[in-house]
Design an enzyme around this catalytic site. Sequence first.
Site, PDB file in Angstrom:
ATOM      1  N   SER A  67       2.031  61.704  39.663  1.00 19.18           N
ATOM      2  CA  SER A  67       3.372  62.297  39.589  1.00 19.18           C
ATOM      3  C   SER A  67       3.709  63.101  40.844  1.00 19.18           C
ATOM      4  CB  SER A  67       3.469  63.212  38.366  1.00 19.18           C
ATOM      5  OG  SER A  67       3.068  62.525  37.202  1.00 19.18           O
TER       6      SER A  67
HETATM    7  N1  SAM Z   1      -1.380  62.988  35.379  1.00 22.65           N
HETATM    8  C1  SAM Z   1      -1.519  61.824  36.214  1.00 22.65           C
HETATM    9  C2  SAM Z   1      -1.979  62.138  37.604  1.00 22.65           C
HETATM   10  O1  SAM Z   1      -2.092  63.327  37.932  1.00 22.65           O
HETATM   11  O2  SAM Z   1      -2.266  61.184  38.342  1.00 22.65           O
HETATM   12  C3  SAM Z   1      -0.282  60.976  36.233  1.00 22.65           C
HETATM   13  C4  SAM Z   1      -0.282  60.057  35.086  1.00 22.65           C
HETATM   14  S1  SAM Z   1       0.733  58.653  35.089  1.00 22.65           S
HETATM   15  C5  SAM Z   1       2.356  59.243  35.425  1.00 22.65           C
HETATM   16  C6  SAM Z   1       0.738  58.347  33.327  1.00 22.65           C
HETATM   17  C7  SAM Z   1      -0.594  57.891  32.785  1.00 22.65           C
HETATM   18  O3  SAM Z   1      -0.498  57.839  31.372  1.00 22.65           O
HETATM   19  C8  SAM Z   1      -1.008  56.483  33.236  1.00 22.65           C
HETATM   20  O4  SAM Z   1      -2.234  56.545  33.884  1.00 22.65           O
HETATM   21  C9  SAM Z   1      -1.081  55.697  31.940  1.00 22.65           C
HETATM   22  O5  SAM Z   1      -2.100  54.712  31.922  1.00 22.65           O
HETATM   23  C10 SAM Z   1      -1.346  56.804  30.941  1.00 22.65           C
HETATM   24  N2  SAM Z   1      -1.024  56.467  29.547  1.00 22.65           N
HETATM   25  C11 SAM Z   1       0.065  55.851  29.046  1.00 22.65           C
HETATM   26  N3  SAM Z   1      -0.018  55.756  27.706  1.00 22.65           N
HETATM   27  C12 SAM Z   1      -1.201  56.342  27.360  1.00 22.65           C
HETATM   28  C13 SAM Z   1      -1.853  56.558  26.117  1.00 22.65           C
HETATM   29  N4  SAM Z   1      -1.330  56.177  24.961  1.00 22.65           N
HETATM   30  N5  SAM Z   1      -3.043  57.186  26.128  1.00 22.65           N
HETATM   31  C14 SAM Z   1      -3.601  57.607  27.295  1.00 22.65           C
HETATM   32  N6  SAM Z   1      -3.035  57.408  28.501  1.00 22.65           N
HETATM   33  C15 SAM Z   1      -1.838  56.797  28.532  1.00 22.65           C
END
Ligand code: SAM
Length: 216
Positions: A67
């Site tokens: 993000s």
């Molecule tokens: N916080 C992260 C960083 O600092 O890099 C950014 C995360 S990215 C915007 C969103 C993440 O949520 C992705 O890696 C995606 O695979 C994960 N995600 C989506 N649905 C999910 C779920 N149900 N359980 C766990 N992770 C999930």
Amino acid sequence: MAGAAEDRHRQRRLAMVRRQIEGRGVRDPRVLEAMRSVPRHRFVARKLAGDAYKDHPLPIAAGQTISQPYIVALMAEAAAIGPQDRVLEVGTGSGYGAAVLAVLADSVVSVERHRKLADSAARVLGDLGYDNAAVVCADGSQGYREEAPFDAVVVTAAASGIPPRLVEQLADGGRLVIPVGPLAFSQNLTLVRRMGNQTTSKKFCPVRFVPLIEES
Ligand code: SAM
């Protein structure tokens, strides 16, 4: 040489906090210090390290994103994390957000559904010494019952509504910060507070996140 490169990254990081984060109104001194301390360039691919402190998200593996720094800081500030707090992050991605939360909290559990991302984030967090952050590969849309309740839950993927399971896993006085809204369009960062069996919620910033995948 390595020292000079690290120093360049540090200068970019300090400028990022000054211009992008303080400049947009984030005031919590602990959040600002955490953002100054976490080496974001270590959480992206080597070829993107020079872009790590720019004012936008970046691609990571599995078609996901790390993000925008301002949004990471804004969510951390809204979650009002104290040094004794136990925090759940849903959506580990690169592990960067988990590192910021780990500086602010007593402990962090971060849940990621992609094995490749979970493994790589756990490795970087370990290498950098964020020993109070644990990464779990699972469906975080259900929270993480094994270690609930949490003082704060930070969700970094967009949900169509406020997931009741995540609210249930908040401690009394706990805060949930989550992007909520139609997935193809922009969502709103939403702060939910739990007081006993009552909750309040307020939207505070339009955003655009990848979807929270609900598997179970
Ligand atoms: N916080 C992260 C960083 O600092 O890099 C950014 C995360 S990215 C915007 C969103 C993440 O949520 C992705 O890696 C995606 O695979 C994960 N995600 C989506 N649905 C999910 C779920 N149900 N359980 C766990 N992770 C999930």
